[in-house]
Scaffold this active site. Structure first.
Site, PDB file in Angstrom:
ATOM      1  N   ASN A  57     -30.742 -32.528  11.980  1.00 32.58           N
ATOM      2  CA  ASN A  57     -29.538 -32.544  12.636  1.00 32.58           C
ATOM      3  C   ASN A  57     -28.561 -31.940  12.022  1.00 32.58           C
ATOM      4  O   ASN A  57     -27.709 -31.742  12.734  1.00 32.58           O
ATOM      5  CB  ASN A  57     -29.267 -34.295  13.149  1.00 32.58           C
ATOM      6  CG  ASN A  57     -30.246 -34.778  14.230  1.00 32.58           C
ATOM      7  OD1 ASN A  57     -30.250 -33.992  14.985  1.00 32.58           O
ATOM      8  ND2 ASN A  57     -29.762 -35.797  14.627  1.00 32.58           N
ATOM      9  N   LYS A  58     -29.437 -32.039  11.565  1.00 29.85           N
ATOM     10  CA  LYS A  58     -28.127 -31.049  10.157  1.00 29.85           C
ATOM     11  C   LYS A  58     -27.827 -29.488   9.582  1.00 29.85           C
ATOM     12  O   LYS A  58     -28.853 -29.051  10.682  1.00 29.85           O
ATOM     13  CB  LYS A  58     -28.309 -31.937   8.544  1.00 29.85           C
ATOM     14  CG  LYS A  58     -28.297 -33.463   8.726  1.00 29.85           C
ATOM     15  CD  LYS A  58     -27.031 -34.275   9.174  1.00 29.85           C
ATOM     16  CE  LYS A  58     -26.664 -34.709   8.756  1.00 29.85           C
ATOM     17  NZ  LYS A  58     -27.650 -36.436   9.471  1.00 29.85           N
ATOM     18  N   ASN A  59     -27.032 -29.140   9.685  1.00 25.33           N
ATOM     19  CA  ASN A  59     -26.612 -27.853   9.156  1.00 25.33           C
ATOM     20  C   ASN A  59     -28.223 -26.882   8.582  1.00 25.33           C
ATOM     21  O   ASN A  59     -27.898 -25.627   9.017  1.00 25.33           O
ATOM     22  CB  ASN A  59     -25.232 -27.871   8.296  1.00 25.33           C
ATOM     23  CG  ASN A  59     -24.323 -28.018   9.225  1.00 25.33           C
ATOM     24  OD1 ASN A  59     -24.178 -27.945  10.833  1.00 25.33           O
ATOM     25  ND2 ASN A  59     -22.906 -27.139   8.702  1.00 25.33           N
ATOM     26  N   MET A  60     -28.138 -27.167   7.746  1.00 24.26           N
ATOM     27  CA  MET A  60     -29.841 -26.677   7.211  1.00 24.26           C
ATOM     28  C   MET A  60     -30.737 -28.063   6.841  1.00 24.26           C
ATOM     29  O   MET A  60     -30.769 -28.712   7.366  1.00 24.26           O
ATOM     30  CB  MET A  60     -29.168 -26.155   5.872  1.00 24.26           C
ATOM     31  CG  MET A  60     -29.120 -27.624   4.877  1.00 24.26           C
ATOM     32  SD  MET A  60     -28.831 -25.994   2.740  1.00 24.26           S
ATOM     33  CE  MET A  60     -30.599 -26.696   2.432  1.00 24.26           C
ATOM     34  N   GLN A 120     -31.585 -33.839   6.900  1.00 25.01           N
ATOM     35  CA  GLN A 120     -32.354 -34.076   7.938  1.00 25.01           C
ATOM     36  C   GLN A 120     -32.463 -33.487   9.437  1.00 25.01           C
ATOM     37  O   GLN A 120     -31.898 -32.103   9.056  1.00 25.01           O
ATOM     38  CB  GLN A 120     -31.609 -35.700   8.263  1.00 25.01           C
ATOM     39  CG  GLN A 120     -32.259 -36.715   9.287  1.00 25.01           C
ATOM     40  CD  GLN A 120     -32.134 -35.944  10.627  1.00 25.01           C
ATOM     41  OE1 GLN A 120     -31.121 -35.629  11.178  1.00 25.01           O
ATOM     42  NE2 GLN A 120     -32.796 -36.808  12.009  1.00 25.01           N
TER      43      GLN A 120
END
Length: 440
Positions: A212-215, A210
């Site tokens: 907000n995530k690292n990728m 999603q």
């Protein structure tokens, strides 16, 4: 007082008290992977569009983006099996179903988590049982051991805020007590502990892609496992309840895999985005980890400021700096003062917060849990006779003393993946400036 002395005093007075702020420009958005979206993503997505084959299992000119993503993921992180899915939330539900969790079962969950973790348990018909957290802000192994009981089917270890906690110890307890371990790695893509990738400690691991995530691919997720039997169930469950033939068609012939699927397939468009982002993941996490640990090293000596315990700093992915103050009032004043110094993101960003402002990341801020809400008229799973063992389970504030305390006294700073040396310097200067007054 001389003019220069007056200017010096003004510059060193806190901005909330009328002084000059450390910075007047916003910090970058906290969205790690989004900052790195570029030509590589565009090229892979364009290939899918030009091929007119966005469905992963068949099409006129299949580009195999999801297949390649899964293969490269296994190679990079040492998993035996990986499966792309539509979201991390879907991945959690698939994990519950793969382990045959349902009415009469309970799943141990930490008090610091995300609403999707609890949702997956409840929608499986099982009961979430709260477990306290420790100074890693993840499951406290001692409380896990205390709370495993006759109805415990699984433990959900949530690797919150970019770094795993004492996961090896939790995994050992689960093995010894004969319960399954699910790792929620939604916020820790690319993380490890002592050289072992997250998602490989338990029976099943899940990831989220999603925004907000690292990728990121906007939405999307991954389910990983080292077990062949679970993988076959996971593949069927993420689809329509059945495996696929080599031609991509549903195969209903296997009596061991005639299940009820959730239609959470990853599309080739999502797979293309994820594949390009995954190839950048080491660079993204390196950028965040480097900036974060520079900040930590520069502020760890400040009296009255405690930093989150991270057992293996090399395995941290770096997107969050978690701090603990002496009490809730101090935490509120500390964060307000940091924001006034310019340690804040653009409008809509959540760059600098008290932990009280962190919403449904805390068990007591999830109304559906606190009030035992149901999606069905019969009140399931709370009303099911097989779940009567949980009648007295309480999810209101006060259920987890350590969790409540860290929520009260905690502060959070997001670490963007594009911080410049000047940004890092400003953050350090602001924290030390505010601490000199607020923590004195």
């Amino acid at each position: 007082m001389s003019d220069s002395a007056a200017l010096h005093e003004h510059a060193n007075r806190l901005a909330v008290e009328g002084g000059q702020p450390v910075r007047t420009t916003s910090l970058p958005w906290e969205l790690p992977g989004a900052h790195w979206i570029g030509d590589e993503e565009l090229e892979l997505v364009s290939r899918v569009i030009r091929a007119r084959s966005p469905f992963r299992f068949y099409g006129p000119d299949l580009q195999h983006m999801v297949d390649n993503l899964e293969q490269e993921w296994c190679t990079a992180f040492g998993h035996k099996h990986a499966l792309g899915v539509s979201s991390g939330t879907a991945a959690l539900s698939i994990a519950m179903a793969a382990l045959e969790i349902g009415p009469g079962d309970e799943v141990l969950v930490p008090g610091y988590l995300w609403v999707s973790c609890v949702s997956a348990v409840v929608r499986a018909g099982a009961i979430p049982r709260l477990v306290d957290i420790d100074d890693c802000f993840t499951l406290d192994p001692a409380d896990v051991e205390r709370k495993i009981g006759p109805h415990t089917r699984a433990v959900l270890m949530v690797h919150m805020s970019g770094a795993p906690g004492r996961v090896a110890e939790v995994a050992r307890i689960c093995r010894e007590r004969g319960v399954s371990l699910i790792e929620d790695c939604a916020q820790t893509a690319g993380a490890s502990q002592d050289g072992k990738a997250v998602g490989t400690f338990g029976d099943i691991g899940i990831f989220s892609f999603q925004l907000n995530k690292n990728m990121t691919s906007g939405d999307g997720g991954m389910v990983v496992t080292e077990r062949d039997d679970l993988y076959r169930r996971i593949v069927a469950l993420h689809d329509l309840g059945y495996p696929r033939t080599a031609q991509g068609r549903l195969d209903t012939s296997d009596v061991e895999c005639q299940l009820w699927g959730v239609g959470a397939r990853m599309s080739e468009l999502t797979g293309a985005m994820c594949l390009a982002q995954m190839r950048k993941l080491p660079l993204i996490t390196h950028a965040m980890r480097s900036a974060k640990w520079q900040i930590r090293a520069a502020v760890e000596d400040l009296p009255g400021l405690t930093l989150r315990t991270i057992p293996d700093p090399k395995g941290d992915t770096g997107p969050f700096l978690l701090m603990v103050l002496k009490d809730a009032d101090t935490a509120n004043r500390f964060v307000a003062a940091l924001r006034a110094e310019g340690i804040a993101g653009p409008p809509g960003s959540l760059a600098c917060l008290t932990m009280r402002e962190w919403g449904m990341h805390w068990y007591s801020n999830i109304p559906s849990l606190v009030n035992k809400r149901s999606n069905s008229r019969d009140g399931a799973p709370w009303s099911l006779p097989s779940n009567a063992f949980a009648t007295d389970y309480d999810y209101g504030i006060g259920a987890l003393p350590r969790c409540d305390d860290l929520q009260d006294r905690g502060a959070l700073l997001t670490i963007a993946s594009t911080l410049t040396p000047d940004d890092v310097s400003d953050i350090i200067t602001a924290i030390r400036k505010v601490a000199r007054v607020i923590l004195a």
